[in-house]
Design a protein around this motif. Sequence first.
Motif, short mmCIF file in Angstrom:
data_model
loop_
_atom_site.label_atom_id
_atom_site.label_comp_id
_atom_site.label_asym_id
_atom_site.label_seq_id
_atom_site.Cartn_x
_atom_site.Cartn_y
_atom_site.Cartn_z
N VAL A 256 0.66 -1.20 0.42
CA VAL A 256 -0.10 0.16 -0.32
C VAL A 256 0.44 1.41 0.14
CG1 VAL A 256 -1.88 1.12 1.48
CG2 VAL A 256 -2.01 -1.04 1.06
N MET A 257 0.87 2.39 -0.97
CA MET A 257 1.66 3.23 -1.14
C MET A 257 1.15 3.79 0.07
SD MET A 257 3.22 2.92 -4.03
CE MET A 257 3.88 4.27 -4.10
N PRO A 258 2.69 4.88 0.23
CA PRO A 258 1.85 5.86 1.24
C PRO A 258 1.09 6.92 0.52
CG PRO A 258 4.38 5.56 0.66
CD PRO A 258 3.87 4.91 0.14
N PRO A 259 1.03 8.05 1.96
CA PRO A 259 0.42 9.44 0.94
C PRO A 259 1.60 10.07 -0.12
CG PRO A 259 0.46 9.10 3.96
CD PRO A 259 1.55 8.11 3.11
N PHE A 260 0.88 11.09 -0.34
CA PHE A 260 1.86 11.33 -1.80
C PHE A 260 1.29 13.04 -1.56
CE2 PHE A 260 2.70 13.01 -6.20
CZ PHE A 260 4.55 12.29 -5.60
N GLU A 261 1.89 14.28 -2.13
CA GLU A 261 2.18 15.14 -1.65
C GLU A 261 3.28 15.93 -2.94
OE1 GLU A 261 1.76 19.47 0.34
OE2 GLU A 261 2.16 17.08 1.28
N THR A 262 1.94 16.57 -3.76
CA THR A 262 2.63 17.76 -4.74
C THR A 262 2.62 19.03 -4.43
OG1 THR A 262 2.26 15.40 -6.88
CG2 THR A 262 3.62 18.20 -7.46
N ARG A 263 3.99 20.13 -4.76
CA ARG A 263 3.60 21.00 -3.99
C ARG A 263 4.03 21.51 -5.42
NH1 ARG A 263 5.82 21.06 1.80
NH2 ARG A 263 4.57 19.97 2.37
#
Length: 851
Positions: A256-263
């Motif tokens: 299960v992939m971890p959280p991901f954030e693009t800034r």
Amino acid sequence: MSDFKKAYHEFLKTKLNIAKESGFEVSDEELSPSLKPHQKDCVKWAVKGGRRGLFGAFGLGKTVIGLEYCRIVQKKMGGKTLIVLPLGVKQEFVRDAEDILHIKKPQYITCMAEVNAVTDDEIILLTNYERVRDGDIDPKQFTACVLDEASVLRSGATKTYHEFIKKFAGVPFKLVCTATPSPNEYIEIIRYSAFLEILDVSQAKTRFFKRDSTKADNLTLYPHKEREFWLWISSWALFFTKPSDINPEYSDEGYVMPPFETRYHRLESDNSKATADRDGQFMLFNEASLSLPAACREKADSLNIRISKTKAIVDENPEEHFILWHDREDERHALKKAFPEVSEIYGILDIDTKEQRVLDFAAGKTRLLATKKEISGSGCNFQKHCHRAIFVGIDYKFNDFIQAIHRIYRFGQTQKVILDIIYTSNEDEIKKRLLEKWEQHKKLVANMTAIMREYGLSSLSMAEKLERTMGVERAVYSGKNYTIYNNDCVLEMHNLPENSVDAIITSIPFGNHYEYSPSYNDFGCNEDTTEFVKQLDFTLPDWLRVLKPGRICAVHVKDRILFGAATGTGMPTVEPFHMVTANAYIKAGFQYIGMITVSTDVVRENNQTYRLGYTEMCKDGTKMSVGCPEYILLFRKLPTDTSNSYADIPVTKDKAEYSLARWQLDAHAVWRSSGDRLLTKAEIKAYDPYKLQQDLQKAYWKYSSEHVYDFDEHVRFSEDLDECGALSKNYMVVAPDGVRDDIWTDVVRMRTLNTTQALRKREQHICPLPFDIVERLIVRYTNEGETVLDPFMGIGTVPYCSLKLNRKGIGIELCKLYADTAVDYCNELEENAGNPDVITLFDLENSDEGE
């Protein structure tokens, strides 16, 4: 079902787009117990297939799958096995081999002498792409080869791609592995198929894509072929994002992939240095997407503000480890100045230093790593100690971008992944395109994993699905003087009465050059010309049977361009397709009586094929070929009485209407001059160049037909046109057309039913047949009131022209859309039969008002 239909159906089944299996079965007991269930399935599938593509998400174990694939093949088949990998990742394979599979340490080799020195038949060999590309390693000496991060093959323009196609040809077992087959250009996916020797690029283009007849490689996936395309890929490529994609019973725990954030950090560009474009128009801002120089200029102008933003992000997070992705050397130097402690990886570093710096960052020994996507974006695993990445700039290279992201966003990552993407306001369009490609990538993955869940790893169920695309629901349409069959011409011709048509006029499919429908019955859906002729052999005896004795079968053909990437010659060659066609008809019993040549535009052809390029000619004149004309092959069915060779029902001319003088002029097609001359340079300059190009085509053809040809004068005149800006690069303005009765140089290419199709905004035929060709053949070889048949009717040119010339028309067409279009045109013509003079393209366009 008759024996004929059974035999034909068996032939059609050979066309099914399912990759053949060339390997062997392997049991779970033969596999390493260290493999996870989904990894065992992958190895068994790949070994059984022999030559396969493995496109699993990052972190699913492609490294151990590739190693086990080699071990199994080496144990069963003998010989040596090779894994080709990017620089800096060999340590991943060594570690997984020893720590997970518990097999002997793989050995890195740099030349064939080192290969030959390895005597242990259990050792797997490793090397880099550069070693193979440059000839240090010969892949043909290995039983099995694995390409790790095979996305290096995605571009057909690179030396790596062309060298690998040749060097790996014939290797019995091949496995290509990558997590990111690029979706934004389908052609990149089918290059993997070519490498695996499943279907070459040219065949795949023909089978699944609509071509732009004016520009090479401008491909669009047929909507009706999309499902079949993905099924075909699934027969040789395995796409999966998690274990349950392969088997729903497998647990996804740990995947299960971890959280991901693009800034996104949008910085304002400095447009004080905005320049003028090539047309002299002053630009309010420097749009980086307009050209490569503009993009480079924007990178240089924004360097300081991008580095400043990078430093601010890093300084705000003093405990975090960062990868600083950059693309330019000036960026690397600026990063080193901003962060003296940064560990750098760049091109001229020796391999050992590069690998050590990769290992140190992966192990958390260094906090900051500055590197380029093209150097460290593939194969490296940085997820253990790093969850932050900064893209110091952006570009259009989606594959490099997504690969770089997944150095840290992969299975095994335990923290939230944060990406900081820095760009300028002048790069808004580049960012937009990058995000569009990202969405396309997600769509591709969704398509492929859905097929995997539906069919599993069995190609049998896929074959059954594809077999349902055979055949067509037969339909018959008729008017007063026409009959149109929506059916496979092989089956329909077999049912037509003997000696029932007065002429056959058609343009046959040009081998496997184009496909016209989604059905496997389509003649364009053949692997090569040999298979095309096999299908033609099923129907040509019926063509001879239905044609009346002594009458003509006229067949429009053209030779085919064979590209070097498909043939291995490295250069385009020409297949004499008109000769192959002639032999097929002669074999069926037709008598060959001659050939008409139709002149074509060499400039337009080069725009379609890029094989006659002016620049390449200047580099090496031996590469220059000639343009390919079109041909009308003339065949005759022997008359019942061969003593005088007259047809049983001859085509006669009334001498009162067709004079001896007219015959002589028609036969020789020569008109004498009254003293006209070519234009001078001063006269050329007085014309609008674009209008002059169009006027000159007709004027020069008339001039050349009235004068003795002078090559030097022709060259001088063309050079004057070029100097004055009136020599088009899109079509030939002053073609060197001769005046011979067996060469038609005045065929108007735009005079086709496609003109009306375009006006009506309807689907156009791939290669329409000009009216001029059809009308001349009908008048020349039939009497009024007779019946003309076209077994490959398309959108109905032959029956349409037959009705206009007071004949009857029969057409057979496999594609329902084309057949329906032909019916529309024939109906309109018959409805206006009482006033034929007013039937124009404008009238046909207006007839659709209100639809």
